[in-house]
Design a protein around this motif. Structure first.
Motif, PDB file in Angstrom:
ATOM      1  N   LEU A 122       0.837  -1.206   0.000  1.00  0.00           N
ATOM      2  CA  LEU A 122       0.000   0.000   0.000  1.00  0.00           C
ATOM      3  C   LEU A 122       0.871   1.254   0.000  1.00  0.00           C
ATOM      4  O   LEU A 122       0.614   2.210  -0.738  1.00  0.00           O
ATOM      5  N   ARG A 123       1.906   1.248   0.811  1.00  0.00           N
ATOM      6  CA  ARG A 123       2.805   2.400   0.898  1.00  0.00           C
ATOM      7  C   ARG A 123       3.513   2.650  -0.428  1.00  0.00           C
ATOM      8  O   ARG A 123       3.692   3.806  -0.851  1.00  0.00           O
ATOM      9  N   GLY A 132       2.401   1.914  -3.329  1.00  0.00           N
ATOM     10  CA  GLY A 132       1.466   2.218  -4.406  1.00  0.00           C
ATOM     11  C   GLY A 132       1.138   1.049  -5.318  1.00  0.00           C
ATOM     12  O   GLY A 132       0.425   1.220  -6.310  1.00  0.00           O
ATOM     13  N   SER A 162      -3.881  -0.254  -3.519  1.00  0.00           N
ATOM     14  CA  SER A 162      -4.576   0.880  -2.921  1.00  0.00           C
ATOM     15  C   SER A 162      -5.903   0.365  -2.372  1.00  0.00           C
ATOM     16  O   SER A 162      -6.225  -0.817  -2.504  1.00  0.00           O
ATOM     17  N   ARG A 163      -6.647   1.238  -1.742  1.00  0.00           N
ATOM     18  CA  ARG A 163      -7.949   0.850  -1.194  1.00  0.00           C
ATOM     19  C   ARG A 163      -9.035   1.700  -1.822  1.00  0.00           C
ATOM     20  O   ARG A 163      -8.850   2.883  -2.087  1.00  0.00           O
ATOM     21  N   GLU A 164     -10.170   1.063  -2.059  1.00  0.00           N
ATOM     22  CA  GLU A 164     -11.360   1.764  -2.517  1.00  0.00           C
ATOM     23  C   GLU A 164     -12.480   1.377  -1.571  1.00  0.00           C
ATOM     24  O   GLU A 164     -13.107   0.338  -1.728  1.00  0.00           O
ATOM     25  N   TYR A 207      -9.731  -3.886  -1.869  1.00  0.00           N
ATOM     26  CA  TYR A 207      -8.386  -3.665  -2.376  1.00  0.00           C
ATOM     27  C   TYR A 207      -8.428  -3.404  -3.872  1.00  0.00           C
ATOM     28  O   TYR A 207      -9.263  -3.937  -4.598  1.00  0.00           O
ATOM     29  N   ALA A 209      -3.210  -1.533  -7.996  1.00  0.00           N
ATOM     30  CA  ALA A 209      -2.986  -0.308  -8.769  1.00  0.00           C
ATOM     31  C   ALA A 209      -1.949  -0.512  -9.862  1.00  0.00           C
ATOM     32  O   ALA A 209      -2.034   0.100 -10.933  1.00  0.00           O
TER      33      ALA A 209
END
Length: 213
Positions: free
Chosen positions: A187-188, A190, A193-195, A199, A202
């Motif tokens: 996540l950090r 990139g 990502s989260r929506e 998950y 990306a």
């Protein structure tokens, strides 16, 4: 296979429908034949010794389910349940062998399927010993993308089901704490990502590179 053989297989199969969250069969159930998933998504899971569910795989349209029971008399090894409404074909063991005995090419195709499953198992064993935790977590997300993924115009892939860190840990074969750290790193960086509560992969190509053995 020749169309006549494929038609015979379809004719011998029975249609089965599942509602979302409905169970197709439980681990330990007696197995009679296999299923072909025409539409929808199912998950394969087991209950661990601590009583928690461990997600093994997410399967999408075109998947074969429970095919090993065609060739042995062992009980089902996992619980299969629907993540969304599903339609399937069921082929009983008796119907399969009657058709295969009359059309030996069916056996050749079945061997190809079993060989592919064995290769997948070998890959998983190799990954357990040679791939980093981050790579194994990436493999879990890549597998989920194949079964659940919805492509976005920008190339990202949405996983439109709630996936927990325990699910990823179970698929990756790592402790939940280690899976959590790897997910946070993705996540950090990139890659993920989260929506909302879902998950998003990306950068699928980068995730695929990490998932390679």
């Amino acid at each position: 296979m020749p169309w006549a053989v494929r038609k015979s297989l379809l004719t011998a199969a029975n249609s089965v429908s599942l509602k979302a969250r409905e169970v197709l069969f439980h681990a330990g159930d007696a197995g009679d034949g296999c299923y072909f998933l025409r539409d929808g998504v199912v998950k394969a899971a087991v209950i661990a010794k601590d009583g928690q569910e461990r997600l093994l795989a997410v399967l999408g349209p075109g998947s074969l389910i429970g095919e090993l029971s065609l060739f042995d008399d062992q009980p089902r090894s996992a619980t299969i349940s629907a993540l969304k409404p599903c339609s399937l074909f069921h082929m009983s063991k008796g119907s399969f062998f009657r058709l295969a005995d009359a059309n030996p090419q069916v056996y050749r195709e079945a061997l190809k399927i079993l060989t592919r499953r064995l290769r997948q198992t070998n890959d998983s064993v190799v990954a357990q010993g040679t791939v980093t935790v981050a790579g194994r977590v990436a493999r879990a997300f890549a597998s989920l993308a194949q079964g659940l993924g919805e492509g976005r115009p920008n190339g990202a892939i949405l996983l439109p089901n709630k996936i927990t860190q325990n699910d990823i840990a179970g698929m990756a074969g790592v402790a939940r704490e280690n899976a959590s750290r790897a997910i946070n790193d993705l996540l950090r960086d990139g890659v993920l990502s989260r929506e909302g509560s879902f998950y998003v992969i990306a950068r699928p190509e980068e995730l695929a590179d990490m998932a390679e053995i």
